[in-house]
Motif scaffolding. Structure first.
Motif, PDB file in Angstrom:
ATOM      1  N   ILE A  87       0.935  -1.311  -0.025  1.00  0.00           N
ATOM      2  CA  ILE A  87       0.003  -0.019  -0.105  1.00  0.00           C
ATOM      3  C   ILE A  87       0.851   1.235  -0.155  1.00  0.00           C
ATOM      4  CG2 ILE A  87      -1.851   1.181   1.096  1.00  0.00           C
ATOM      5  CD1 ILE A  87      -2.616  -1.253   2.607  1.00  0.00           C
ATOM      6  N   ALA A  88       0.708   2.229  -0.936  1.00  0.00           N
ATOM      7  CA  ALA A  88       1.496   3.189  -1.078  1.00  0.00           C
ATOM      8  C   ALA A  88       0.821   4.507  -1.291  1.00  0.00           C
ATOM      9  CB  ALA A  88       2.512   3.006  -2.571  1.00  0.00           C
ATOM     10  N   PRO A  89       1.508   5.621  -1.036  1.00  0.00           N
ATOM     11  CA  PRO A  89       1.058   7.037  -1.267  1.00  0.00           C
ATOM     12  C   PRO A  89       0.893   7.148  -2.665  1.00  0.00           C
ATOM     13  CG  PRO A  89       2.795   7.236   0.141  1.00  0.00           C
ATOM     14  CD  PRO A  89       2.751   5.805  -0.359  1.00  0.00           C
ATOM     15  N   TYR A  90      -0.293   7.739  -3.271  1.00  0.00           N
ATOM     16  CA  TYR A  90      -0.528   8.003  -4.708  1.00  0.00           C
ATOM     17  C   TYR A  90      -1.584   9.340  -4.904  1.00  0.00           C
ATOM     18  CZ  TYR A  90      -2.091   7.302  -9.505  1.00  0.00           C
ATOM     19  OH  TYR A  90      -2.253   7.323 -10.784  1.00  0.00           O
ATOM     20  N   TYR A  91      -0.879  10.282  -4.970  1.00  0.00           N
ATOM     21  CA  TYR A  91      -1.611  11.710  -4.904  1.00  0.00           C
ATOM     22  C   TYR A  91      -1.899  12.297  -6.496  1.00  0.00           C
ATOM     23  CZ  TYR A  91      -1.081  11.651  -0.176  1.00  0.00           C
ATOM     24  OH  TYR A  91      -1.173  11.311   1.364  1.00  0.00           O
ATOM     25  N   LEU A  92      -3.004  11.565  -7.051  1.00  0.00           N
ATOM     26  CA  LEU A  92      -3.293  12.232  -8.538  1.00  0.00           C
ATOM     27  C   LEU A  92      -4.702  11.848  -8.596  1.00  0.00           C
ATOM     28  CD1 LEU A  92      -1.947  13.196 -10.971  1.00  0.00           C
ATOM     29  CD2 LEU A  92      -1.796  10.772 -11.732  1.00  0.00           C
ATOM     30  N   GLY A  93      -5.415  12.801  -9.183  1.00  0.00           N
ATOM     31  CA  GLY A  93      -6.821  12.840  -9.441  1.00  0.00           C
ATOM     32  C   GLY A  93      -7.576  12.539  -8.398  1.00  0.00           C
ATOM     33  N   GLY A  94      -7.277  13.333  -7.221  1.00  0.00           N
ATOM     34  CA  GLY A  94      -8.123  12.897  -5.988  1.00  0.00           C
ATOM     35  C   GLY A  94      -8.004  11.823  -4.949  1.00  0.00           C
ATOM     36  N   TYR A  95      -7.188  11.154  -5.599  1.00  0.00           N
ATOM     37  CA  TYR A  95      -6.689   9.819  -4.831  1.00  0.00           C
ATOM     38  C   TYR A  95      -5.613  10.111  -3.961  1.00  0.00           C
ATOM     39  CZ  TYR A  95      -9.558   7.428  -8.159  1.00  0.00           C
ATOM     40  OH  TYR A  95     -10.591   7.275  -9.030  1.00  0.00           O
ATOM     41  N   SER A  96      -5.524   9.159  -3.042  1.00  0.00           N
ATOM     42  CA  SER A  96      -4.292   9.459  -1.987  1.00  0.00           C
ATOM     43  C   SER A  96      -3.554   8.259  -1.658  1.00  0.00           C
ATOM     44  CB  SER A  96      -4.921   9.834  -0.594  1.00  0.00           C
ATOM     45  OG  SER A  96      -5.551  10.719  -0.515  1.00  0.00           O
ATOM     46  N   SER A  97      -4.064   7.253  -2.052  1.00  0.00           N
ATOM     47  CA  SER A  97      -3.099   5.861  -1.973  1.00  0.00           C
ATOM     48  C   SER A  97      -3.246   4.806  -3.103  1.00  0.00           C
ATOM     49  CB  SER A  97      -3.293   5.084  -0.800  1.00  0.00           C
ATOM     50  OG  SER A  97      -4.548   4.788  -0.358  1.00  0.00           O
ATOM     51  N   VAL A  98      -2.631   3.839  -3.239  1.00  0.00           N
ATOM     52  CA  VAL A  98      -2.752   2.837  -4.335  1.00  0.00           C
ATOM     53  C   VAL A  98      -2.559   1.440  -3.439  1.00  0.00           C
ATOM     54  CG1 VAL A  98      -0.709   3.028  -5.073  1.00  0.00           C
ATOM     55  CG2 VAL A  98      -2.340   1.851  -6.451  1.00  0.00           C
ATOM     56  N   LYS A 112      -8.894   7.139  -1.883  1.00  0.00           N
ATOM     57  CA  LYS A 112      -9.256   8.392  -1.425  1.00  0.00           C
ATOM     58  C   LYS A 112      -8.648   8.261  -0.068  1.00  0.00           C
ATOM     59  CE  LYS A 112     -12.644   9.780  -4.985  1.00  0.00           C
ATOM     60  NZ  LYS A 112     -12.849  10.881  -5.480  1.00  0.00           N
ATOM     61  N   LYS A 113      -8.572   7.300   0.515  1.00  0.00           N
ATOM     62  CA  LYS A 113      -7.922   7.199   1.897  1.00  0.00           C
ATOM     63  C   LYS A 113      -6.465   7.172   2.046  1.00  0.00           C
ATOM     64  CE  LYS A 113     -11.834   4.440   3.192  1.00  0.00           C
ATOM     65  NZ  LYS A 113     -12.643   4.745   1.861  1.00  0.00           N
ATOM     66  N   ASN A 114      -5.876   7.853   2.798  1.00  0.00           N
ATOM     67  CA  ASN A 114      -4.564   7.767   2.579  1.00  0.00           C
ATOM     68  C   ASN A 114      -3.816   6.440   3.335  1.00  0.00           C
ATOM     69  OD1 ASN A 114      -3.960   7.998   5.716  1.00  0.00           O
ATOM     70  ND2 ASN A 114      -4.043  10.427   5.620  1.00  0.00           N
ATOM     71  N   VAL A 115      -2.665   6.361   3.235  1.00  0.00           N
ATOM     72  CA  VAL A 115      -1.860   5.037   3.586  1.00  0.00           C
ATOM     73  C   VAL A 115      -2.384   4.545   4.922  1.00  0.00           C
ATOM     74  CG1 VAL A 115      -0.069   3.757   3.933  1.00  0.00           C
ATOM     75  CG2 VAL A 115      -0.200   5.299   1.563  1.00  0.00           C
ATOM     76  N   ASN A 116      -2.145   5.658   5.926  1.00  0.00           N
ATOM     77  CA  ASN A 116      -2.233   5.511   7.329  1.00  0.00           C
ATOM     78  C   ASN A 116      -3.644   4.927   7.809  1.00  0.00           C
ATOM     79  OD1 ASN A 116       0.235   5.495   8.266  1.00  0.00           O
ATOM     80  ND2 ASN A 116       0.294   7.919   8.817  1.00  0.00           N
ATOM     81  N   GLU A 117      -4.673   5.572   7.030  1.00  0.00           N
ATOM     82  CA  GLU A 117      -6.020   5.384   7.264  1.00  0.00           C
ATOM     83  C   GLU A 117      -6.267   4.012   6.862  1.00  0.00           C
ATOM     84  OE1 GLU A 117      -8.800   9.273   6.475  1.00  0.00           O
ATOM     85  OE2 GLU A 117      -7.732   8.577   4.832  1.00  0.00           O
ATOM     86  N   ILE A 118      -5.747   3.411   5.629  1.00  0.00           N
ATOM     87  CA  ILE A 118      -6.173   2.082   5.280  1.00  0.00           C
ATOM     88  C   ILE A 118      -5.572   1.230   6.247  1.00  0.00           C
ATOM     89  CG2 ILE A 118      -5.730   0.451   3.463  1.00  0.00           C
ATOM     90  CD1 ILE A 118      -6.040   2.728   1.450  1.00  0.00           C
ATOM     91  N   MET A 119      -4.281   1.642   6.575  1.00  0.00           N
ATOM     92  CA  MET A 119      -3.501   0.411   7.570  1.00  0.00           C
ATOM     93  C   MET A 119      -4.211   0.513   8.939  1.00  0.00           C
ATOM     94  SD  MET A 119      -1.130  -1.089   6.047  1.00  0.00           S
ATOM     95  CE  MET A 119      -0.310  -1.785   7.473  1.00  0.00           C
TER      96      MET A 119
END
Length: 160
Positions: free
Chosen positions: A21-32, A43-50
């Motif tokens: 799970i990695a950061p990904y800031y493009l097009g309104g997204y925060s992680s991949v 749209k959730k950031n890495v820490n939120e998902i983890m």
């Protein structure tokens, strides 16, 4: 509280072999989320998902980090155990972002790139770039293996 929108990522994590799970800031997204089947943008950031993933397994991200620090003495960027069924993850510094990349699989190759980061290449050519040297990557792998070994040694017989 988990909403229907929250469930997409966690269902994906539960149903697929997660590589990272990695950061990904493009097009309104925060992680991949990088899995055997490809990538899922969130749209959730890495820490939120983890953190949510840890909660679904009985702790919080902070609790998992504290448990590792207290049992191993690892201070900076410790790996964590996400579930007693053998799911572990290590955090690596992300190239280009302050957030970390969480890697769930040790089955990867590393490639040095021309512009500095290390490319972690998983099966099916899925990859993520991290800000680490080959030596650092080896230390992170050893920390995760040490954590796995430790927890396998203290696991009660009835869980085996």
């Amino acid at each position: 509280m988990t909403t229907e929108g929250d469930m997409k990522e966690f269902q994906y994590l539960k149903e697929n072999q997660v590589y990272a799970i990695a950061p990904y800031y493009l097009g309104g997204y925060s992680s991949v989320l990088i899995t055997e089947k490809g990538r899922l943008l969130s749209k959730k950031n890495v820490n939120e998902i983890m953190n949510r993933f840890c909660i679904m397994n009985g702790s919080t991200l902070a609790g998992c980090l504290q448990a590792t620090r207290e049992t191993t003495g690892f201070v900076k960027n410790p790996p964590i155990m996400l579930s007693p069924k053998g799911l572990f993850a290590m955090q690596l510094p992300c190239f280009g972002f302050k957030e970390v990349v969480w890697v769930f699989s040790l089955n990867f190759l590393t490639q040095t790139t021309a512009n500095g980061p290390i490319k972690i290449v998983f099966q099916h050519n899925h990859y993520v770039e991290v800000n680490a040297s080959e030596e650092m990557m080896q230390r992170y792998r050893w920390k995760l293996l040490e954590l796995q070994y430790l927890y396998n040694q203290i696991e009660p017989d009835y869980l085996k």
